[in-house]
Design an enzyme around this catalytic site. Structure first.
Site, PDB file in Angstrom:
ATOM      1  N   LEU A  92       0.833  -1.205   0.000  1.00 18.58           N
ATOM      2  CA  LEU A  92       0.000   0.000   0.000  1.00 18.58           C
ATOM      3  C   LEU A  92       0.862   1.247   0.000  1.00 18.58           C
ATOM      4  CD1 LEU A  92      -2.814  -0.527   2.640  1.00 18.58           C
ATOM      5  CD2 LEU A  92      -3.040  -0.473   0.151  1.00 18.58           C
ATOM      6  N   HIS A  99       8.252  -3.717   8.046  1.00 19.84           N
ATOM      7  CA  HIS A  99       7.861  -2.309   8.221  1.00 19.84           C
ATOM      8  C   HIS A  99       8.246  -1.802   9.617  1.00 19.84           C
ATOM      9  CE1 HIS A  99       5.687  -1.344   4.565  1.00 19.84           C
ATOM     10  NE2 HIS A  99       4.947  -2.436   4.661  1.00 19.84           N
TER      11      HIS A  99
END
Lengths: 168, 165
Positions: B97, B142
């Site tokens: 994303l 992440h």
């Protein structure tokens, strides 16, 4: 679309892209590879200059290194990627017609090739052909299994894998 | 509840290393509700990490249950997660994303065990394989400021397949 072909040596990409950069040309996506001792470039460029002006911009460098340059105006935009959903990996003893046989079967199944990479390895007297194709097929890989069955029977190793891109 | 904004590379904040969650309080609960809503508002998205929504705590959410025919643990909320075991490796295509309109091939372990706390701070352990294992590894990256772009492999590596046994 700039197409450049010439005998491979270090510095081709650096020299060309430097000339384009200095000429105010913006580079887009590119595919470059050494094929049989030649270096080959396909490069999307964005410029207000006409195709002939682009040729002139990189002309001196191209001439000095015996590169053949071709520029075509194209309709092309970035951010229009199509996600592949299948990968076909093929290998076998090299012989005429492998690519035609495989890609005809794929085309008949509605497969759209997005990326194709192939190489010839092995030895000079017993060459092998290796090819990887990423693409999109409507309806998934089952149709490909059927379409490629005759190719497999002819002695070519074919691996069909779905590509399920993870978005995280 | 609200759908949170997703940071998009080259935003440098995506490179930050997130800190551990220490209080399992009402503020965390409120964040988790928004976090959950955000993941489920993104069609086709199977995981989200807190730093992607500008919250630099070690929290990831993975849910691959919408994919037919693959083993999974359902909705996996992973707080302060750690991969304790990893096995095998496979190349697979990933997108993110936080990296629109680009996908690429990444090598990941095919089987992992992950230990993490839940929303109440209770430690739990999960065994993940295949697609789910890939999603967990992608999200945990992440938390360390890593994107799949940091792990791209070349097309030639496509011939590196699953480890033969």
């Amino acid at each position: 679309m700039l197409t450049v072909v010439g005998q491979d040596r270090p510095g081709i990409v650096a020299g060309l892209t430097d000339a384009l950069y200095r000429g105010g040309v913006n580079l887009g996506e590119a595919s470059m590879a050494r094929l049989g001792g030649n270096f080959t470039i396909m490069l999307m460029v964005e410029s207000d200059a006409a195709a002939e002006d682009l040729q002139r911009l990189i002309g001196p460098f191209a001439a000095a290194h015996s590169l053949r340059v071709h520029a075509d105006p194209i309709e092309g935009r970035l951010h229009e990627h199509v996600e592949p959903n299948a990968r076909i990996a093929v290998h076998g003893a090299d012989r005429p017609g492998i690519v035609a046989q495989v890609t005809q079967a794929l085309a008949a199944a509605g497969f759209n090739i997005l990326d194709l990479d192939s190489g010839v390895g092995g030895t000079a007297d017993r060459p092998i052909y290796v090819m990887t194709i990423d693409g999109h097929v409507p309806g998934g890989t089952e149709a490909l299994e059927r379409a490629l069955a005759p190719v497999r029977r002819s002695g070519i190793e074919v691996r069909i894998e779905p590509i399920d891109t993870l978005v995280g | 509840m609200a759908v949170l904004d997703v940071l998009v590379y080259p935003d440098v904040r995506l490179k930050k290393v997130s800190i551990a969650v220490t209080s399992f309080d009402e503020a965390l609960r409120r964040f988790l509700a928004d976090f959950d809503e955000t993941l489920h508002a993104m069609p086709g998205c199977v995981g989200l990490a807190a730093p992607q929504v500008n919250y630099f705590h070690r929290i990831a959410l993975v849910d691959v249950s919408g994919k037919p025919g693959i083993p999974h643990n359902g909705r996996l909320l992973l707080i302060n997660p750690e991969i304790t075991e990893r096995e095998g490796e496979a190349v697979g295509r990933e997108g993110c994303l936080s990296v629109p309109d680009y996908t690429g091939n990444v090598v990941r372990a095919t089987r992992i065990r992950v230990r993490a706390q839940d929303a109440d701070g209770i430690y739990r352990e999960y065994a993940c394989e295949g697609y789910e294992a890939r999603a967990v590894q992608h999200e945990l990256d992440h938390l360390d400021g890593l994107l799949f772009l940091d792990r791209l492999v070349s097309r030639r590596d496509l011939f590196r397949r699953k480890v033969y046994r």
